[in-house]
Write an enzyme that holds these catalytic residues in place. Structure first.
Site, mmCIF file in Angstrom:
data_model
loop_
_atom_site.group_PDB
_atom_site.id
_atom_site.type_symbol
_atom_site.label_atom_id
_atom_site.label_comp_id
_atom_site.label_asym_id
_atom_site.label_seq_id
_atom_site.Cartn_x
_atom_site.Cartn_y
_atom_site.Cartn_z
ATOM 1 C CG ASP A 13 -1.964 -1.113 1.381
ATOM 2 O OD1 ASP A 13 -2.491 -1.663 0.090
ATOM 3 O OD2 ASP A 13 -1.956 -1.593 2.445
ATOM 4 C CE LYS A 16 3.164 -2.201 -4.619
ATOM 5 N NZ LYS A 16 2.846 -2.028 -3.086
ATOM 6 C CE LYS A 18 1.113 10.655 -8.148
ATOM 7 N NZ LYS A 18 1.010 11.892 -7.310
ATOM 8 N N GLY A 40 -4.048 -4.356 -4.348
ATOM 9 C CA GLY A 40 -4.767 -3.166 -4.599
ATOM 10 C C GLY A 40 -4.002 -2.204 -5.117
ATOM 11 C CG HIS A 41 -1.270 -2.095 -7.497
ATOM 12 N ND1 HIS A 41 -0.530 -2.742 -8.474
ATOM 13 C CD2 HIS A 41 -0.883 -2.311 -6.193
ATOM 14 C CE1 HIS A 41 0.378 -3.424 -7.833
ATOM 15 N NE2 HIS A 41 0.452 -3.206 -6.335
ATOM 16 C CD GLN A 225 1.111 -8.908 -2.438
ATOM 17 O OE1 GLN A 225 1.903 -9.294 -3.146
ATOM 18 N NE2 GLN A 225 -0.242 -8.767 -2.851
ATOM 19 C CB THR A 240 1.763 -11.778 0.980
ATOM 20 O OG1 THR A 240 0.872 -12.325 0.083
ATOM 21 C CG2 THR A 240 3.303 -11.352 0.204
ATOM 22 N NE ARG A 307 -4.481 0.814 2.962
ATOM 23 C CZ ARG A 307 -4.414 1.363 1.946
ATOM 24 N NH1 ARG A 307 -4.201 2.509 1.950
ATOM 25 N NH2 ARG A 307 -5.125 1.073 0.846
ATOM 26 C CG ASP A 335 -0.148 14.768 0.135
ATOM 27 O OD1 ASP A 335 0.496 13.989 -0.317
ATOM 28 O OD2 ASP A 335 -1.497 14.796 0.223
ATOM 29 N N GLY A 416 0.106 14.502 -3.491
ATOM 30 C CA GLY A 416 -1.363 14.310 -3.857
ATOM 31 C C GLY A 416 -1.608 13.167 -4.760
HETATM 32 P P1 IMP Z 1 -2.340 -12.575 1.748
HETATM 33 O O1 IMP Z 1 -1.536 -12.062 0.862
HETATM 34 O O2 IMP Z 1 -4.014 -12.256 1.351
HETATM 35 O O3 IMP Z 1 -2.243 -14.042 2.341
HETATM 36 O O4 IMP Z 1 -2.331 -11.804 3.350
HETATM 37 C C1 IMP Z 1 -1.143 -11.916 3.808
HETATM 38 C C2 IMP Z 1 -0.716 -10.695 4.401
HETATM 39 O O5 IMP Z 1 -0.256 -9.855 3.684
HETATM 40 C C3 IMP Z 1 -1.837 -9.865 5.480
HETATM 41 O O6 IMP Z 1 -1.187 -9.244 6.095
HETATM 42 C C4 IMP Z 1 -2.193 -8.923 4.339
HETATM 43 O O7 IMP Z 1 -2.987 -7.781 4.769
HETATM 44 C C5 IMP Z 1 -1.023 -8.412 3.354
HETATM 45 N N1 IMP Z 1 -1.286 -8.106 2.234
HETATM 46 C C6 IMP Z 1 -1.376 -9.020 0.874
HETATM 47 N N2 IMP Z 1 -1.496 -8.001 -0.120
HETATM 48 C C7 IMP Z 1 -1.233 -6.900 0.503
HETATM 49 C C8 IMP Z 1 -1.543 -5.618 -0.208
HETATM 50 O O8 IMP Z 1 -1.623 -5.606 -1.499
HETATM 51 N N3 IMP Z 1 -1.359 -4.760 0.537
HETATM 52 C C9 IMP Z 1 -1.048 -4.533 1.740
HETATM 53 N N4 IMP Z 1 -1.002 -5.740 2.366
HETATM 54 C C10 IMP Z 1 -1.170 -6.882 1.508
#
Ligand code: IMP
Length: 431
Positions: A13, A16, A18, A40-41, A225, A240, A307, A335, A416
């Protein structure tokens, strides 16, 4: 030709999406190589915010070819929704713009059910996964039980592949007390329906990439990630299920010939956030943390979870820069710090009588006591700054401190969410 990787160097998070969008305008290909629908980008285009899970952020430029390599686990249901959403907004009008590797393993509905069930079974030891089924799909990939994208192209083979795994999956679902069961015929019918829609996008990613590199084009590798969530060198077990450093980008994309990267851009927020469980030394469970969450809009793109927020941790950042070989940094959301009277930044960990500024591994993040340097905030709106000289001196010092501590140059600063709200110091292609 330039090969550049953009990776997160915190807990994901970092913004990336952007940064990839920023550099995509000079790229010919943008490639995802690990992770899956857990990512989630978000990219802001005009007033619109587009959230992507599998598809590289470069898709918003019609001339950029976007590739999803064999190292990504692809949820066919989610990716089809993503393609439809993009097409409705006028993107991906030419299917040749997007290629999904036939070798990529698929995330199946039973992977999602098992992900949630395993988390519940862990109780207090839960990881806090996104529940997207990425971990169980990776387990099947490594266990050589995975069903890959190319099976979607052959109905009979797809049916046979599903039939082979279903007894084990249903036994596991029963073991975990999940009410759903996999019906091989229903799943096969659903997947062949999806497969017909996805067929135009299933193309050999490694040969497309090989051809692009042979033409001497610019290729951007988009990490998902962050380094501290790496399966091996992150804060295990709160990580992850894939390797998140740039080291994976060639194999995960399908480039089997060794090449070296011209630049590895590590993306970090000007503060820190984490979703899910696990150590977070600089977390602020107080008014400061709540303020960061509120002003920074710190809610998960994939799960909507709030978060955890805290001050920038330079010790953890230096570790991430070292283990991932970053050659440059992109700092995002500076910002957000404009709203703070005092800004803290962690420059050491207290260990007994000693204060250390290096850690040997991310496991050391558990039980450390952060040491902060505090400075008065700049309390000025930064959102219209476009050059370094537009930033107040205190904000420039903040950037200098990051560079000095990590020994890594900052090449872009995001002030921003919009594309234009960026201070670009150097192009990565020319680093
Ligand atoms: P998983 O990848 O869904 O198995 O989650 C394992 C850990 O990675 C957890 O703490 C999730 O919140 C974190 N995580 C997985 N993908 C993302 C991401 O794109 N952004 C932030 N945390 C992530």
């Amino acid at each position: 030709m330039s090969l550049v990787a953009v990776i997160g160097i915190q807990w994901g998070d970092e913004g990336k999406g952007k940064i990839v969008d920023l550099y995509s305008k000079d790229a010919n290909c943008v490639v995802r190589y690990q992770g899956g629908s857990n990512a989630g980008h978000t990219v802001a285009v005009g007033e619109e915010v587009i959230a992507l899970h599998h598809i590289p952020s470069g898709i918003l430029y019609p001339n950029v070819k976007c590739l999803i390599g064999s190292g990504v686990v692809v949820d066919p249901y989610v990716i089809l929704d993503e393609i439809n959403m993009l097409r409705e907004k006028g993107f991906v009008q030419n299917p040749a713009q997007l290629a999904i590797s036939p070798l990529a393993n698929m995330i199946m509905p039973y992977h999602r059910w098992l992900d949630v069930a395993r988390e519940q079974a862990r109780g207090e030891r839960k990881i806090g996964t996104t529940g997207r089924g990425v971990g169980p799909a990776q387990e099947d990939r490594v266990g050589r039980r995975g069903i890959r994208m190319y099976e979607l192209l052959h109905e009979e083979r797809l049916e046979a592949a599903i039939a082979a795994v279903v007894p084990e999956k249903n036994a596991l679902l029963e073991y975990y007390g999940v009410k759903e069961r996999v019906s091989p015929s229903v799943l096969a019918a659903e997947l062949s329906h999806l497969g017909k829609k996805l067929t135009p996008f299933i193309q050999s990613v490694d040969s497309l990439l090989f051809q692009s590199m042979a033409r001497g084009e610019n290729v951007l590798f988009e990490g998902a990630q962050g380094v501290l969530l790496d399966l091996d060198i992150g804060s295990v077990p709160y990580v992850t299920s894939s390797n998140t450093t740039a080291a994976t980008c060639l194999s995960g994309a399908g480039v089997m010939v060794p090449h070296s990267l011209d630049a590895i851009i590590g993306v970090s927020k000007a503060y820190a956030t984490r979703v899910g469980e696990g150590p977070f030394p600089t977390e602020q469970v107080n008014e400061d943390g709540s303020k960061m969450r509120e002003i920074g809009g710190e809610f998960g793109t994939t799960t909507g979870r709030a978060r955890r927020c805290g001050w920038l941790d330079l010790v953890a950042l230096k570790y991430a820069v070292r283990v991932s070989g970053c050659t440059a940094l992109a700092i995002t959301k500076i910002d957000v710090l404009s709203y703070f009277d005092k800004i803290q930044i962690c420059t050491g960990y207290r260990m007994g009588d000693e204060t250390v500024s290096d850690i040997p591994d991310a496991m050391s993040l558990t039980h450390v006591q952060p040491y902060y340097e505090e400075s008065p905030g700049w309390k000025e709106d930064l959102t219209s700054a476009r050059h370094l000289k537009d930033l107040p001196m205190k904000a420039r010092h903040y950037i200098d401190l990051i560079e000095d501590f990590t020994k890594c140059p900052v090449v872009s600063i995001s002030v921003g969410p919009r594309r234009d709200q960026t201070i670009e110091r150097k192009k990565p292609w020319k680093l």
